[in-house]
Enzyme design. Sequence first.
Site: not given
Length: 295
Positions: A211, A213
């Site tokens: 991802d 973040d």
Amino acid sequence: MIHVPERIGIIGGSGIYDIAGLTNKRWEKVTSPFGEPSSELLFGELDGHNIVFLPRHGRGHRIPPTEINFHANIDVLKRVGVTDVISVSAVGSLREDLPPGTFVIVDQFIDRTFARNKSFFGTGLVAHVSMAYPVCKRLGDHIEMAAKEANIPIVRGGTYLVMEGPQFSSLAESNLYRTWGCDVIGMTNMPEAKLAREAELCYATVAMVTDYDCWHPDHEHVTVGQIIKILAENADKAKTLVKHVIPKVRTDALADACSCRSALEFALITAPEVRDAAMIEKLDAIAGRVLKGKP
């Protein structure tokens, strides 16, 4: 300490353990003076090479980052003859050009954990090892070459910010770490890398980006569902990478001369006559080479 054939240790999630061609598989409980490791160890052979898998969070992912017994994990790997450790870890990206699905061969860490004991040593037996270069370059070279051979996109070099967790970052924290020049963020490689160095193990991290973040304007909210989806997509690549890198590590003629394997040579500070006998015994696997003259 009982001497057994050299093995390569793999620390990571359960998704990478089901490797095609892995034979003579067995789960075995190994005890440690540092308490219970995360799991039993999975022993096996891959194309004739001895390997050991350790689920960092336990089988079924039941242990949160802060409660992982990193000491016992590294101790049992050393105790069963592991000399090289490849850590496979899920991370968030702090850079636009490291999107989810990217693999990064980490070469530096910033340790922002605060609730973890970070050394095998302490009062009664003090030691200081160098962490200037916290991962094994030799292992990194093998991983990079294996990834290229397997056509797995991988980035060489990056700084891994290790946070305490288990919560994800605030937006302010995520933006701060980006200003520090960090590349990826996760919760598990400290004190794992520090303890591996104290145990004189060669250690390298393959960070798998799941991802962005929370700093990215199009990815503001990280969810477990998103991470699990990317983890599943990365699993096959990770298994392929492991399969390609194992023979390179096991046939490396320069391995015995690697500086990681003599990290304790000049690290012990406490005078021999005042060293704690109980600590010496507890460290039989980790530091037996320098404490008791074991090879």
